[in-house]
Design a protein around this motif. Structure first.
Motif, PDB file in Angstrom:
ATOM      1  N   PHE A  24       2.060  -9.050   4.512  1.00 46.06           N
ATOM      2  CA  PHE A  24       0.733  -8.542   4.849  1.00 46.06           C
ATOM      3  C   PHE A  24      -0.355  -9.578   4.525  1.00 46.06           C
ATOM      4  O   PHE A  24      -1.242  -9.833   5.336  1.00 46.06           O
ATOM      5  CB  PHE A  24       0.468  -7.238   4.090  1.00 46.06           C
ATOM      6  N   GLY A  25      -0.270 -10.195   3.348  1.00 48.26           N
ATOM      7  CA  GLY A  25      -1.262 -11.189   2.951  1.00 48.26           C
ATOM      8  C   GLY A  25      -1.272 -12.401   3.854  1.00 48.26           C
ATOM      9  O   GLY A  25      -2.335 -12.864   4.290  1.00 48.26           O
ATOM     10  N   SER A  28      -2.560 -11.321   7.381  1.00 52.65           N
ATOM     11  CA  SER A  28      -4.003 -11.022   7.347  1.00 52.65           C
ATOM     12  C   SER A  28      -4.830 -12.299   7.335  1.00 52.65           C
ATOM     13  O   SER A  28      -5.813 -12.421   8.072  1.00 52.65           O
ATOM     14  CB  SER A  28      -4.344 -10.184   6.116  1.00 52.65           C
ATOM     15  N   GLU A  29      -4.439 -13.237   6.492  1.00 56.01           N
ATOM     16  CA  GLU A  29      -5.168 -14.508   6.407  1.00 56.01           C
ATOM     17  C   GLU A  29      -5.061 -15.295   7.714  1.00 56.01           C
ATOM     18  O   GLU A  29      -6.040 -15.862   8.191  1.00 56.01           O
ATOM     19  CB  GLU A  29      -4.665 -15.347   5.239  1.00 56.01           C
ATOM     20  N   GLY A  32      -7.178 -13.888  10.481  1.00 58.80           N
ATOM     21  CA  GLY A  32      -8.600 -14.090  10.237  1.00 58.80           C
ATOM     22  C   GLY A  32      -9.046 -15.537  10.385  1.00 58.80           C
ATOM     23  O   GLY A  32     -10.237 -15.825  10.310  1.00 58.80           O
ATOM     24  N   VAL A  62      -4.037  -1.762  12.297  1.00 67.28           N
ATOM     25  CA  VAL A  62      -4.420  -1.829  10.889  1.00 67.28           C
ATOM     26  C   VAL A  62      -3.640  -0.776  10.096  1.00 67.28           C
ATOM     27  O   VAL A  62      -3.151  -1.050   8.997  1.00 67.28           O
ATOM     28  CB  VAL A  62      -5.951  -1.630  10.733  1.00 67.28           C
ATOM     29  N   TRP A  65      -0.169  -1.973   9.423  1.00 65.07           N
ATOM     30  CA  TRP A  65      -0.134  -3.002   8.389  1.00 65.07           C
ATOM     31  C   TRP A  65      -0.312  -2.402   7.011  1.00 65.07           C
ATOM     32  O   TRP A  65       0.314  -2.843   6.045  1.00 65.07           O
ATOM     33  CB  TRP A  65      -1.170  -4.093   8.654  1.00 65.07           C
ATOM     34  N   LYS A  66      -1.160  -1.383   6.880  1.00 63.37           N
ATOM     35  CA  LYS A  66      -1.329  -0.722   5.583  1.00 63.37           C
ATOM     36  C   LYS A  66      -0.023  -0.064   5.150  1.00 63.37           C
ATOM     37  O   LYS A  66       0.349  -0.134   3.973  1.00 63.37           O
ATOM     38  CB  LYS A  66      -2.454   0.298   5.651  1.00 63.37           C
ATOM     39  N   ALA A  69       2.420  -2.854   4.085  1.00 64.96           N
ATOM     40  CA  ALA A  69       2.036  -3.476   2.822  1.00 64.96           C
ATOM     41  C   ALA A  69       2.474  -2.668   1.607  1.00 64.96           C
ATOM     42  O   ALA A  69       2.771  -3.233   0.556  1.00 64.96           O
ATOM     43  CB  ALA A  69       0.523  -3.702   2.776  1.00 64.96           C
TER      44      ALA A  69
END
Length: 105
Positions: A24-25, A28-29, A32, A62, A65-66, A69
């Motif tokens: 997830f990290g 996400s990065e 972005g 989203v 992904w939550k 995670a």
């Protein structure tokens, strides 16, 4: 304008409680980052990379992904496959064909 490069994420080794949180990290990065195009995930690590079984992780919602995670395990499927020298040409071919310039394992 900077050229976009695609990113590949793989999960490898024994599943742990933090595998999906780390996935997830990284995703996400990458999503972005304006210099990153698509973010792919290899199904079952190096096995999926060798077979060109990649998922476009940017299409996940989203909410999905939550869920990923906070779920233990390996959402992409893990592998303990060790690359052999004869695997390298196939790996490079997949990376080139998908425009992948970054790999996270």
């Amino acid at each position: 304008m900077a050229k976009h490069t695609n990113t590949l994420v793989m999960q490898s080794g024994g599943n742990t409680a933090v595998f999906n949180r780390s996935l997830f990290g990284v995703v996400s990065e990458a999503l972005g980052d304006q210099a990153v195009g698509k973010v792919y995930g290899a199904v079952h690590g190096f096995e999926g990379l060798l077979a060109d079984e990649l998922i476009d992780l940017g299409t996940y919602s989203v909410a999905r992904w939550k869920d990923i995670a906070r779920t233990p395990g390996a959402a992409l499927g893990s592998s303990r496959h060790k690359l052999a020298p004869e695997d390298v040409p196939a790996v490079l071919q997949v990376l080139r064909s998908r425009g992948i310039g970054q790999v996270h394992v």
